[in-house]
Design an enzyme around this catalytic site. Structure first.
Site, PDB file in Angstrom:
ATOM      1  CG  HIS A  96      31.849 -15.749 -42.383  1.00  0.00           C
ATOM      2  ND1 HIS A  96      31.062 -15.071 -41.487  1.00  0.00           N
ATOM      3  CD2 HIS A  96      31.921 -17.031 -41.947  1.00  0.00           C
ATOM      4  CE1 HIS A  96      30.669 -15.911 -40.534  1.00  0.00           C
ATOM      5  NE2 HIS A  96      31.175 -17.094 -40.789  1.00  0.00           N
ATOM      6  CE  LYS A 104      28.278 -17.055 -43.930  1.00  0.00           C
ATOM      7  NZ  LYS A 104      27.844 -18.453 -44.148  1.00  0.00           N
TER       8      LYS A 104
END
Length: 273
Positions: free
Chosen positions: A157, A161
């Site tokens: 990600h 995040k």
């Protein structure tokens, strides 16, 4: 003609919030009824459609109750503590909720479940239709490859995040563990460093990558002797999550209370393996 679903967006000035607003504004069955974000956001007081060059008449506020006053459904992809506060307002106002927030701890998840006794909601660690189809594929694969294969979940990600592994990766692990009749808490391996010794049979490993603007990549590796099977889902746009969220909102319209997930929304729960 069916009346458009009135939707309010939490975290309206974030990347996911803006994507949700765009999806609602472009969907013929929905209308934007509210938009809110945390106090101090520089976008407070501005029209929610400004970033698209569209006048919606919906002003971004930090007053949750005000933003939800005319809404039928709240869509929330924020953070656990904030989501729980928003759900308390939903309960008071009778607003349904679509929750894409991840990172809930045990007691926080209990609070989400408790809220569903007052209003209906969909909670899923991933709202994308393709990801939820992948969950079902993993359920099948885990049963077929239950012996002689090591299982690893690899996810990547963007650098912003804040939780790891991702909620989607954890759900993948849970789906696999359930198919194998074990508990992920007992077999999950979330960190490796130093002299770890040989890999313990029957464990499910997790690897996390964070960097750049990766929207979300997930791969489950079943590694056997002489072969590897990989099941991969890659997201190139947050719009997949937004479109799934709208499907979830539509699903909730005839539900008074209860906690549902995207497997319910997509009718995948009925397909037994």
């Amino acid at each position: 003609m069916t009346e458009a679903i009135r939707i309010a967006i939490a975290g309206a000035t974030g990347r996911m919030g803006k994507t949700l607003i765009e999806a609602v504004l472009n969907h013929p069955a929905c209308t934007l009824a509210g938009a809110f974000d945390i106090a101090g956001s520089p976008a407070l007081g501005r029209d929610a459609g400004d970033f698209m060059g569209i006048h919606t008449g919906v002003i971004i506020t930090d007053q949750v109750e005000q933003a939800l006053a005319n809404a039928q459904v709240m869509i929330d992809f924020t953070r656990p503590a904030g989501t729980l506060e928003h759900l308390n307002v939903c309960k008071r106002l009778g607003v349904k909720a679509v929750i894409g927030t991840t990172g809930f701890e045990g007691e926080q998840m209990d609070a989400v479940k408790a809220a569903s006794q007052s209003v209906s909601m969909v909670w899923s660690p991933n709202m994308a239709v393709g990801v939820n189809a992948t969950f079902k594929l993993l359920e099948v694969a885990a049963k077929i490859l239950s012996q002689g294969y090591d299982i690893e979940v690899i996810e990547a990600h963007h650098s912003k995040k804040v939780d790891a592994p991702s909620g989607t990766a954890l759900r993948m692990g849970e789906v696999i563990a359930k198919s194998l009749n074990v508990n992920l808490k007992d077999v999950g391996v979330f960190a490796r460093e130093g002299i770890t010794g040989e890999r313990e049979a029957g464990t499910i490993g997790f690897s996390t990558i964070r960097g750049g603007d990766i929207v979300g990549d997930h791969t489950v590796l079943f590694a056997g002797i002489g072969e590897r099977i990989e099941i991969t889902h890659k997201s190139s746009s947050r719009m997949t999550y937004a479109q799934g969220s709208i499907r979830a909102a539509q699903y909730l319209m005839d539900k008074a209370t209860g906690l549902y997930d995207m497997q319910d929304v997509l009718g995948l729960s009925q397909f037994k393996v």
